[in-house]
Design an enzyme around this catalytic site. Sequence first.
Site, PDB file in Angstrom:
ATOM      1  N   GLU A 129      33.792  32.585  46.028  1.00 35.36           N
ATOM      2  CA  GLU A 129      34.147  33.828  46.728  1.00 35.36           C
ATOM      3  C   GLU A 129      32.980  34.813  46.718  1.00 35.36           C
ATOM      4  O   GLU A 129      32.734  35.512  47.709  1.00 35.36           O
ATOM      5  CB  GLU A 129      35.394  34.454  46.099  1.00 35.36           C
ATOM      6  CG  GLU A 129      36.640  33.569  46.087  1.00 35.36           C
ATOM      7  CD  GLU A 129      37.147  33.176  47.467  1.00 35.36           C
ATOM      8  OE1 GLU A 129      36.630  33.690  48.480  1.00 35.36           O
ATOM      9  OE2 GLU A 129      38.066  32.328  47.535  1.00 35.36           O
TER      10      GLU A 129
ATOM     11  N   SER B  38      34.657  28.048  39.399  1.00 39.69           N
ATOM     12  CA  SER B  38      34.414  27.484  40.725  1.00 39.69           C
ATOM     13  C   SER B  38      34.792  28.449  41.841  1.00 39.69           C
ATOM     14  O   SER B  38      34.027  28.649  42.796  1.00 39.69           O
ATOM     15  CB  SER B  38      35.179  26.172  40.883  1.00 39.69           C
ATOM     16  OG  SER B  38      36.587  26.377  40.817  1.00 39.69           O
ATOM     17  N   ASP B  39      35.975  29.051  41.734  1.00 44.00           N
ATOM     18  CA  ASP B  39      36.396  29.916  42.841  1.00 44.00           C
ATOM     19  C   ASP B  39      35.684  31.268  42.808  1.00 44.00           C
ATOM     20  O   ASP B  39      35.400  31.846  43.860  1.00 44.00           O
ATOM     21  CB  ASP B  39      37.913  30.085  42.882  1.00 44.00           C
ATOM     22  CG  ASP B  39      38.530  30.563  41.592  1.00 44.00           C
ATOM     23  OD1 ASP B  39      37.815  30.687  40.582  1.00 44.00           O
ATOM     24  OD2 ASP B  39      39.755  30.805  41.575  1.00 44.00           O
ATOM     25  N   CYS B  40      35.360  31.780  41.628  1.00 42.38           N
ATOM     26  CA  CYS B  40      34.626  33.050  41.546  1.00 42.38           C
ATOM     27  C   CYS B  40      33.233  32.892  42.151  1.00 42.38           C
ATOM     28  O   CYS B  40      32.760  33.757  42.891  1.00 42.38           O
ATOM     29  CB  CYS B  40      34.516  33.517  40.099  1.00 42.38           C
ATOM     30  SG  CYS B  40      36.109  33.775  39.309  1.00 42.38           S
TER      31      CYS B  40
END
Length: 735
Positions: A468, A463-465
């Site tokens: 970002e 999710s965060d990769c």
Amino acid sequence: MARMRKQQPNQAPLSEKQSDIADQRTDPLRWRLLDERGRQTWHYLQSDDEVKAWPQSVADKYFLGLPTGLPPLPYPETPLNSAQNAVAYFSHLQLPPGNWGCEYGGPLFLLPGLVITWYVTETPVPEHISIEIRRYLFARQNLVDGGWGLHIEGESSVFGTAMNYVVLRLLGAHEEDKRIVKARGMLHKLGGAVNGPHWAKFWLSVLGCMEPEAVNPVPPELWLLPDWIPIAPWRWWIHIRQVYLPMSYIVSKGFRYPLTTLTRQLREEIYTQPYSSINFASHRNSISPADNYHPKSMFLNTVNQLLVNIWNPYMRTNSIRERAEQWAWELIRHEDENTDFANLGPVNGPMNFLACYIHDGPDSYAVERHRQRMHDFLWVKDEGMLMNGTNGVQTWDTSFLIQAVVEAGLAEDPEWRPMLIKALEFLDDQQIRDDCREQGVCYRQRRKGAWAFSTREQGYTVSDCTSEALKSVILLQRLPGFPKLVSDERIKDAIDTLLTMQNASGGFASYEPIRGSQYLEYLNAAEVFGRIMVEYDYPECTTAVVTALAMFSRTHDTSYRKAEIEKTISRAVSWILKDQRKDGSWYGSWGICFTYAGMFALESLASVGRNYSNDDRVALACKFFLDRQMTDGGWGESYKSCADGVYTPHEKSQVVQTCWVIIALLEAQYPEREPIEKAVRLVMSRQQEDGSWKQEAIEGVFNKSCMISYPNYKFIFPIKALGMFAKRFGNPKVQ
């Protein structure tokens, strides 16, 4: 090269030749890093002609701890000057595809699984690799007691000491080498290998150095459970799921490598009594206090007793066993095919390798491909060769670098445009374009439009990769002079994937939405890790998604799935506020610790207009940080905060953590300049003449107890923090 089985121990006293072996090192001028579309492998050149044909790059020299030859830069009088010097240095470390690489080390339990797999599959190990692994492990041996911990800054444990002792012996270290003797003494002091955790016992059993009766059961029958069962493995966190899958297959197949002279001798070295006298079945639950971070629950002990004493001997028919093994094998095959044998990580990678060796045979395509892929995890540095925590940090670090340069106001500087265009090209290439084959069968999350942590080949949605990388693409593609490489359709694919990942709580986890109850932690058999059985909400992941959705909706496409995005953001921000502790802090799960999470949480709150002047919760978070500012102006937090769940100061301030707090306070629009400027002054004071910073304490963490390195953070976050300060306060001269 020699097959590992051929190595034989020598009972004689340490000879001059053996002493030379113990202290060997390779020629650092012959190492080269090859980066093929993000796949990073190290190569040792054998001839002078090869060395001449493939010159060493600045990045190679930097990674190996060699002089880079980069000149001193003008003295930075202002924060922006300092950020520019850092970008100038870091730009030389960009690799040909456009990404940045680095060691992703720290954990000391990874190499043992690989080296034991090499040994039992009789895989040839080049001498230069054996030498450099020995060098690294000796360099990371605890000086006082001679042992190794779970990670490079940890205290000695049975897991670290027993397993790395075995690795060194398999790779040629002599039993009378004084460092080996010291390690053996520490292992015996800890009670010997019988006091190791579950994963250690599994690998020692595979090697033939422990009886299988000492290994608690991992039945592949679990994968036959209907999906509606609360403990069905598809509900587990992806890493534990993909570790216990091949482990269960290997154990069920009863694989044990035939004894060699060396493994017979190891049997007598790693225990405190003769091997033949040990009642291994009585040690299934034996564990050293140094390893027992998450003690097995009474429920798990009861389940294990039932499996050992009732299920296995009386109820487990051959038909059930064969069906379970076949289905486990199918899931292993799916994992290999969906990642082109790169696999999720360096724990399940060697296990899948061994499972293929058992099922397909030593000369199969799958085994050969796994042999090749193991090198994706290896990294060479000045201390030797280590095993990375994944096959790299390519997408993650590249995304953060882009954002840092943009935030610093340097992206439109023509000097850095070529560097940033290459980085954008890399992210364009690494976006995942399709879902997994038979996605539902292998319980994989949607991934079309996502980005992985490392590479597209590894192929796991995070999710965060994804968030970002998406932010980085949007930021660059809206600037003049940058090509539009990622289409609107592909950007919307990323949004669509992110919108599938929100949890019922409103927060976001890492690889998948939460599938199982936290009560599954009662089945945590790993012992050395916490919060490992299921996904959890994380302020870091939640913030990344909130800020990506907000950026997309406000600056890229104001109408696409507008109502859903607004609702998702609102629920996520509500969760972030709910997750805040009474003292104003947030607990971090991927960086150390309260400092890291606080930076992210304040960024998400800023994205919806909450700041120091209009929100008491933001003000409380700022107070939490300011109350912990050190006398030199910086911040420093110990990794022990992660394990203990309580803020624990480091003995000295840390550049990276100081920058995290600077960013947090600036995101919060904290009004007073003095404490922030004092922190900026500290960061600038530690910058080297060439624009770099020295490596300080470890930066990252996973599963509460194991630390992991993010060495590029010492460039990325100072660039961002210094640039943001300059934007806010007019780039004053800082003495």
